[in-house]
Design a protein around this motif. Structure first.
Motif, PDB file in Angstrom:
ATOM      1  N   LYS A   1       0.151  52.690  10.482  1.00  0.00           N
ATOM      2  CA  LYS A   1       0.017  51.282  10.883  1.00  0.00           C
ATOM      3  C   LYS A   1      -0.853  50.589   9.854  1.00  0.00           C
ATOM      4  O   LYS A   1      -1.919  51.069   9.497  1.00  0.00           O
ATOM      5  CB  LYS A   1      -0.615  51.199  12.281  1.00  0.00           C
ATOM      6  CG  LYS A   1      -0.849  49.809  12.788  1.00  0.00           C
ATOM      7  CD  LYS A   1       0.435  49.168  13.242  1.00  0.00           C
ATOM      8  CE  LYS A   1       0.126  47.804  13.876  1.00  0.00           C
ATOM      9  NZ  LYS A   1       1.239  46.919  13.828  1.00  0.00           N
ATOM     10  N   LEU A   2      -0.378  49.456   9.362  1.00  0.00           N
ATOM     11  CA  LEU A   2      -1.103  48.656   8.389  1.00  0.00           C
ATOM     12  C   LEU A   2      -1.504  47.351   9.064  1.00  0.00           C
ATOM     13  O   LEU A   2      -0.657  46.638   9.587  1.00  0.00           O
ATOM     14  CB  LEU A   2      -0.196  48.389   7.185  1.00  0.00           C
ATOM     15  CG  LEU A   2      -0.813  48.032   5.856  1.00  0.00           C
ATOM     16  CD1 LEU A   2      -1.853  49.058   5.408  1.00  0.00           C
ATOM     17  CD2 LEU A   2       0.264  47.913   4.793  1.00  0.00           C
TER      18      LEU A   2
ATOM     19  N   LYS B   1      -1.704  42.650   5.457  1.00  0.00           N
ATOM     20  CA  LYS B   1      -0.334  42.515   4.963  1.00  0.00           C
ATOM     21  C   LYS B   1      -0.211  41.845   3.601  1.00  0.00           C
ATOM     22  O   LYS B   1       0.749  42.072   2.890  1.00  0.00           O
ATOM     23  CB  LYS B   1       0.510  41.705   5.963  1.00  0.00           C
ATOM     24  CG  LYS B   1       0.525  42.264   7.372  1.00  0.00           C
ATOM     25  CD  LYS B   1       1.329  43.517   7.479  1.00  0.00           C
ATOM     26  CE  LYS B   1       1.406  43.950   8.941  1.00  0.00           C
ATOM     27  NZ  LYS B   1       1.968  45.246   9.119  1.00  0.00           N
ATOM     28  N   TYR B   2      -1.172  40.978   3.252  1.00  0.00           N
ATOM     29  CA  TYR B   2      -0.999  40.142   2.072  1.00  0.00           C
ATOM     30  C   TYR B   2      -2.169  40.250   1.109  1.00  0.00           C
ATOM     31  O   TYR B   2      -3.305  40.470   1.517  1.00  0.00           O
ATOM     32  CB  TYR B   2      -0.840  38.665   2.480  1.00  0.00           C
ATOM     33  CG  TYR B   2       0.404  38.426   3.267  1.00  0.00           C
ATOM     34  CD1 TYR B   2       1.619  38.217   2.628  1.00  0.00           C
ATOM     35  CD2 TYR B   2       0.382  38.427   4.658  1.00  0.00           C
ATOM     36  CE1 TYR B   2       2.773  38.007   3.356  1.00  0.00           C
ATOM     37  CE2 TYR B   2       1.538  38.223   5.390  1.00  0.00           C
ATOM     38  CZ  TYR B   2       2.726  38.019   4.733  1.00  0.00           C
ATOM     39  OH  TYR B   2       3.877  37.823   5.444  1.00  0.00           O
TER      40      TYR B   2
ATOM     41  N   ASP C   1      -3.948  44.661  -3.674  1.00  0.00           N
ATOM     42  CA  ASP C   1      -3.396  45.996  -3.920  1.00  0.00           C
ATOM     43  C   ASP C   1      -4.170  46.629  -5.055  1.00  0.00           C
ATOM     44  O   ASP C   1      -4.779  45.932  -5.870  1.00  0.00           O
ATOM     45  CB  ASP C   1      -1.942  45.894  -4.426  1.00  0.00           C
ATOM     46  CG  ASP C   1      -0.939  45.672  -3.352  1.00  0.00           C
ATOM     47  OD1 ASP C   1      -0.876  46.486  -2.434  1.00  0.00           O
ATOM     48  OD2 ASP C   1      -0.202  44.677  -3.457  1.00  0.00           O
TER      49      ASP C   1
ATOM     50  N   ARG D   1       3.171  39.819  -0.374  1.00  0.00           N
ATOM     51  CA  ARG D   1       2.935  40.989   0.475  1.00  0.00           C
ATOM     52  C   ARG D   1       2.359  42.109  -0.373  1.00  0.00           C
ATOM     53  O   ARG D   1       2.642  42.220  -1.560  1.00  0.00           O
ATOM     54  CB  ARG D   1       4.241  41.444   1.120  1.00  0.00           C
ATOM     55  CG  ARG D   1       4.726  40.483   2.195  1.00  0.00           C
ATOM     56  CD  ARG D   1       5.907  41.025   2.967  1.00  0.00           C
ATOM     57  NE  ARG D   1       5.635  42.257   3.667  1.00  0.00           N
ATOM     58  CZ  ARG D   1       5.036  42.333   4.866  1.00  0.00           C
ATOM     59  NH1 ARG D   1       4.624  41.241   5.462  1.00  0.00           N
ATOM     60  NH2 ARG D   1       4.851  43.488   5.450  1.00  0.00           N
TER      61      ARG D   1
ATOM     62  N   THR E   1       2.011  45.824  -1.829  1.00  0.00           N
ATOM     63  CA  THR E   1       3.028  46.824  -2.165  1.00  0.00           C
ATOM     64  C   THR E   1       2.910  48.027  -1.241  1.00  0.00           C
ATOM     65  O   THR E   1       3.864  48.781  -1.082  1.00  0.00           O
ATOM     66  CB  THR E   1       2.898  47.275  -3.628  1.00  0.00           C
ATOM     67  OG1 THR E   1       1.587  47.761  -3.866  1.00  0.00           O
ATOM     68  CG2 THR E   1       3.199  46.124  -4.575  1.00  0.00           C
ATOM     69  N   LEU E   2       1.769  48.213  -0.634  1.00  0.00           N
ATOM     70  CA  LEU E   2       1.537  49.296   0.318  1.00  0.00           C
ATOM     71  C   LEU E   2       2.294  48.988   1.605  1.00  0.00           C
ATOM     72  O   LEU E   2       2.264  47.852   2.086  1.00  0.00           O
ATOM     73  CB  LEU E   2       0.030  49.364   0.599  1.00  0.00           C
ATOM     74  CG  LEU E   2      -0.554  50.661   1.086  1.00  0.00           C
ATOM     75  CD1 LEU E   2      -0.325  51.772   0.079  1.00  0.00           C
ATOM     76  CD2 LEU E   2      -2.040  50.490   1.331  1.00  0.00           C
ATOM     77  N   ARG E   3       2.969  49.975   2.158  1.00  0.00           N
ATOM     78  CA  ARG E   3       3.773  49.771   3.365  1.00  0.00           C
ATOM     79  C   ARG E   3       3.523  50.885   4.376  1.00  0.00           C
ATOM     80  O   ARG E   3       3.115  51.990   4.018  1.00  0.00           O
ATOM     81  CB  ARG E   3       5.273  49.789   3.024  1.00  0.00           C
ATOM     82  CG  ARG E   3       5.707  48.710   2.058  1.00  0.00           C
ATOM     83  CD  ARG E   3       5.972  47.411   2.807  1.00  0.00           C
ATOM     84  NE  ARG E   3       6.626  46.454   1.950  1.00  0.00           N
ATOM     85  CZ  ARG E   3       6.011  45.476   1.322  1.00  0.00           C
ATOM     86  NH1 ARG E   3       4.723  45.334   1.434  1.00  0.00           N
ATOM     87  NH2 ARG E   3       6.677  44.628   0.579  1.00  0.00           N
ATOM     88  N   GLU E   4       3.808  50.577   5.626  1.00  0.00           N
ATOM     89  CA  GLU E   4       3.751  51.601   6.667  1.00  0.00           C
ATOM     90  C   GLU E   4       4.782  52.673   6.342  1.00  0.00           C
ATOM     91  O   GLU E   4       5.879  52.380   5.881  1.00  0.00           O
ATOM     92  CB  GLU E   4       4.016  50.975   8.032  1.00  0.00           C
ATOM     93  CG  GLU E   4       2.906  50.050   8.470  1.00  0.00           C
ATOM     94  CD  GLU E   4       3.186  49.302   9.769  1.00  0.00           C
ATOM     95  OE1 GLU E   4       4.280  49.462  10.343  1.00  0.00           O
ATOM     96  OE2 GLU E   4       2.299  48.543  10.196  1.00  0.00           O
TER      97      GLU E   4
ATOM     98  N   MET F   1       4.300  54.951   4.020  1.00  0.00           N
ATOM     99  CA  MET F   1       4.013  55.473   2.678  1.00  0.00           C
ATOM    100  C   MET F   1       2.943  56.563   2.776  1.00  0.00           C
ATOM    101  O   MET F   1       2.117  56.562   3.675  1.00  0.00           O
ATOM    102  CB  MET F   1       3.532  54.364   1.747  1.00  0.00           C
ATOM    103  CG  MET F   1       4.612  53.365   1.385  1.00  0.00           C
ATOM    104  SD  MET F   1       4.010  52.043   0.299  1.00  0.00           S
ATOM    105  CE  MET F   1       3.922  52.926  -1.249  1.00  0.00           C
TER     106      MET F   1
END
Length: 167
Positions: free
Chosen positions: A15-16, A19-20, A102, A121, A123-126, A128
């Motif tokens: 869970k992130l 977001k931005y 990021d 957004r 670059t890191l995403r849930e 990963m």
């Protein structure tokens, strides 16, 4: 000033909460929740010690220190001690206040950092995976900001130390 938030364990981002890029964050704010086999194992070891060797305070304190070094807050350790239930998802909190970037949004050029001011957004995403020691975020401390300006020679006499500047 740029503060670096690195992953203390290998794991998966479940869970992130941010977001931005340029999103403001406060010290102690939840950034993400991760699943890590290392964190599960250390929690199991800690609970085992609490259940089977509660009088050995030196080892219990060492286990708490290890959990803290792996990213657990003091409150999370106290909650684990009380509940004796493993947290499979562990919250990671920001150790700094500022605005978020990021790890990839800063590039060194001629010894100076260039920041790309496009609110996109992360670059890191849930989902990963992160590795131990990997830089996950850069958090820019916005209490002090340095600006490089060019002043024509005829205007330089107007400058004084600590002169306020309006943008």
């Amino acid at each position: 000033f740029i503060n670096v938030v690195s992953s203390r364990v290998a794991g998966r981002i479940e869970k992130l909460y941010v977001k931005y890029r340029f999103q403001p964050v406060n010290k102690g704010e939840k950034l993400m929740e991760v699943y890590s086999e290392d964190l599960v194992t250390e929690q199991q070891n800690y609970i085992y010690l609490l259940n089977n060797d509660a009088d050995n305070t030196a080892i219990i304190i060492a286990a708490e220190s290890k959990l803290e070094l792996l990213g657990f807050s003091k409150q999370q350790i106290q909650d684990l001690k009380k509940s004796k239930k493993i947290q499979h998802l562990v919250a990671i909190y920001s150790p700094y206040a500022g605005h978020l970037h990021d790890a990839q949004t800063v590039r060194e050029s001629d010894g100076m950092a260039e920041v790309f001011m496009v609110p996109k957004r992360l670059t890191l995403r849930e989902g990963m995976y992160v590795q131990k020691g990997q830089t996950v975020f850069n958090i820019y401390d916005t209490r002090t900001v340095w600006v490089v300006i060019s002043v024509s020679s005829e205007k330089q006499s107007l400058l004084e130390k600590d002169l306020p500047i309006k943008l």
